[in-house]
Structures are given as structure tokens and as C-alpha cells.
Design an enzyme around this catalytic site. Sequence first.
Site, short mmCIF file in Angstrom:
data_model
loop_
_atom_site.label_atom_id
_atom_site.label_comp_id
_atom_site.label_asym_id
_atom_site.label_seq_id
_atom_site.Cartn_x
_atom_site.Cartn_y
_atom_site.Cartn_z
N THR A 49 0.85 -1.18 0.00
CA THR A 49 0.00 0.00 0.00
C THR A 49 0.90 1.24 0.00
OG1 THR A 49 -0.11 0.36 2.40
CG2 THR A 49 -1.59 -1.32 1.48
N CYS A 50 0.28 2.41 0.02
CA CYS A 50 1.09 3.64 0.00
C CYS A 50 1.89 3.79 1.29
CB CYS A 50 0.20 4.85 -0.22
SG CYS A 50 -1.10 5.05 1.00
N ARG A 52 2.83 1.02 3.40
CA ARG A 52 3.59 -0.15 3.84
C ARG A 52 3.76 -1.16 2.71
NH1 ARG A 52 2.05 -2.05 8.53
NH2 ARG A 52 0.70 -0.27 8.98
N SER A 117 -1.80 1.44 11.70
CA SER A 117 -2.00 2.38 10.60
C SER A 117 -1.61 3.80 10.99
CB SER A 117 -3.47 2.37 10.15
OG SER A 117 -3.81 1.11 9.60
N GLY A 202 -13.91 22.84 -4.48
CA GLY A 202 -12.56 22.32 -4.59
C GLY A 202 -12.58 20.97 -5.28
N GLY A 204 -9.52 18.77 -4.80
CA GLY A 204 -8.29 18.12 -4.36
C GLY A 204 -8.54 16.82 -3.62
#
Length: 444
Positions: A49-50, A52, A117, A202, A204
Amino acid sequence: MTILVLGINHKTASVALREKVAFSPEKRDLAFQQIAQSELAQSEVILSTCNRTEIYLHNKHISPEADQENQRWLEQCIQWFADVHQLDVDELRNCLYIKQNQSAVNHLMRVSCGLDSLVLGEPQILGQVKQAYQYSEDYCQAQHMPMSSEFSRLFQKTFSVAKRVRTETNIGNSAVSVAYAACSLARQIFEGLKDLNILLVGAGETIELVARHLLRHGVKKLMISNRTLARAELLVEKLEHNKYIQVLSLQQLQDGLNQADIVISSTGSPIVLITAEMVKQAQQKRRNAPMLIVDIAVPRDVDERVEKLDGVYHYTVDDLHSIIQRNLSEREKASKEAETIIDAEASDFFEWMKVHQFSNLIRTYRESAEQIRQDLLEKAVQAIGQNEDPETVLQELSYKLMNKLIHSPTQAMQAMMKQGSIQGLRSFSSALGIADKKERNPQK
């Protein structure tokens, strides 16, 4: 047999290194091939994952004890991990955590429950672990190499533990991200979101997370207003709910306000985008129906004077942070309850695995003895069928059966005698029921 976890995460490694050790589907398949060819493990699951990258390995032939064979195997696994990503092994080792057996089982359960996490208790990681496990299962089936029963049971047990933790503790009940807190606030103020008009300002990452939370809760009327229309349209494509979402330019922001029950804004604008006059005009058209405005931008997108208007509930990012801090304290308490559950469940699983390992040994031993019996019995029946003397045949059968059954134990005892392993001989003799007569019948 042993279970091993090699991993790096947001606590041990920089983003740059985490990017280097990420596994694409192609690299994951290559890793599975290399692990099988080098016989590093019989089963593996790769979680990437981003935050781990973790490699879970199950090797049936390596002793769980910290002996030389185990250490050599561990070094081979670390070297392979570095090689597959073309990294210097020392660079990897500096950021690597290594867990084996019960510690590895405990770690997998903690990860799956969100206790390891970046955001304590976040639920997304469980889905990512399930996907990693399913990917490995599918690969094994495609290669006609079934995952080991012990490894499969470990992951199934982990999923049930994660469900139990979610059910029996409050680990996931409180919002601990700005996006989720904004949505939770909306659900507290309004009974249901499904029939409300919601305006997001927005396009983002934060607004994307907000939109995903809202859509997950059944929102059917969503407007997204952004300075760059193309970016807003790209976000709509990513969300894959086109029929529920309307894109507005900033010039159409007033039109969006006139319809909105909830406004959530998060842009990078250096100036206020939503003035008190704009909200006042919207409220006149809406007959002062309740309007929630959540400004999570820094600097602020919304004129703070809007909170003085009738029917308007105005919250800033600071308000959300205070909510998040309270909720984090609640999650910290829940995490201690979760740790107690995980410790007990991990211990239970590891005890089962140890018994299961030796039950296979017992079954194999019994099957071997049964095969010897069947072979000798078949020969004896043939001999009697050829009119040989039954008593002689039975004598020979019993003699050969005895010799074959005691052959391996005798060799084992001889080896222990040569090694001078007195304690081993005593344990082995006791297991065979042949302890020394003096020990069994001590003189009075």
C-alpha cells in the site's frame, strides 16, 4: 515450520524508499515465481500500500527455533527482498522490521485491525489485506500450487478477528480524519443525507475523500465547484458516480449555494470564496432552511461572519480538529481492548499451528506403519494361498513386522547414543514405554 514477516512502513521508511519497494501486479507475479523457484517458502502473501510493503512467508521446512538454519534462511529472504527491487541490502535492512511465528501472527492481526495504521483504527487496511490474500490465492490456483492450509487458516482467522474487534470495541466509531469528521458532522446535524443537496468546493484530495464518504452514505445530489472545470470533471470520472454529480464553475458558485443544504469547502485559494453576502442571498432563496457550512481550507474559503446568519451552522478546520482529538482519545481506549483480543487470538492460533504441525507427523507415522502392515499381510496371504505352513507364515510375518517397525526408532537411539544425548534418550525411551527397569522399579 515457520511464519515470517518482512516489512517497511510509514514509521520506518521515507516515502522515497516506500516507493522503491512497492509491488506492481507484474512485480508481484515475478516475486511469486522467484519465491517458488528458490524454495524460500511454500506460501506467500504480499501486502503493498502507500504506507507499507509487507511480505508474509510460510516455510514448512524451517525450524521456528533461532538456529543456524533459520538464520541462513532469514538472510536469504532479506537478500531476495533487496534484489527483487534492485536495492542495496544494507539500505533496506536499516528500515526493515522482521517478525516470526507468534510475533508475525500478532503483527498481521494488528495491521488488519488498523492498530498499526497512520490513522489509528482506519478500516481501509482490512480490505487491502483481503485483496492481497485473494491475489495470492488466485495466483496459487492458476499455478496449480494450493496455498498451505496453515497459511490459509491464518488469514481467515485474521479476518474474523478484525470483524470481532470492530464489533466488540469502538475502534472505528469515531472520525479521525478531517474529511471523515466533516461527513460525520453532516450526519449528526441532518437525520439523513440521501435527499439533501450537497455542494463541494474544490477538487483536491480532501474533497475527493469527502465525496467518497458521502456517496458511500447514499448521497444522490452532489455538486462540485472548482476554479478549473477540467480538474472537477476528472474527479467525477474517478468517483464513477456521474449521474449523481453536477460540475459547476466558480462563476456558478452562487447557483450552487442557492440549492445547497450542506457546503464543504477545501481549496487553495488565497482569498475568501464564499462571502457572507452570498450565503445571505442563498438563505433568502431557501427561506432560511438549515444550512451546514464546513470550511476545511487553510487559509479559509468562507467568511466567518456567515455564522451570524439565521439557519447557518458554520464550522472551521479548527472545530474539526478538536472533534478529531476527542475521537482519537476514544480510539486509543478502544485500541487497548483490541490489543487484548488480538493477543489472545494470536496465541490461540499459534498453539493450534504447533499441534497441527505435529498432528501431521503422527498421521504420517501411522500411515507409514499401516503401509508396512498391508505389504507384509499381502505377502502372508499369498504364501498361505500357495499352501505354505500357516504357522511358519505367521511367525515370519510377526518377525518382519517387528523388525520394520523398530528399525527407525533403533537408528534414532543409536544416533543419540553416539551424540551422548542422555536427555534425548530418556525422553525417547519414555515415549516408547521402555524406560530403564531401575527407573521404573526402584529398590525399596
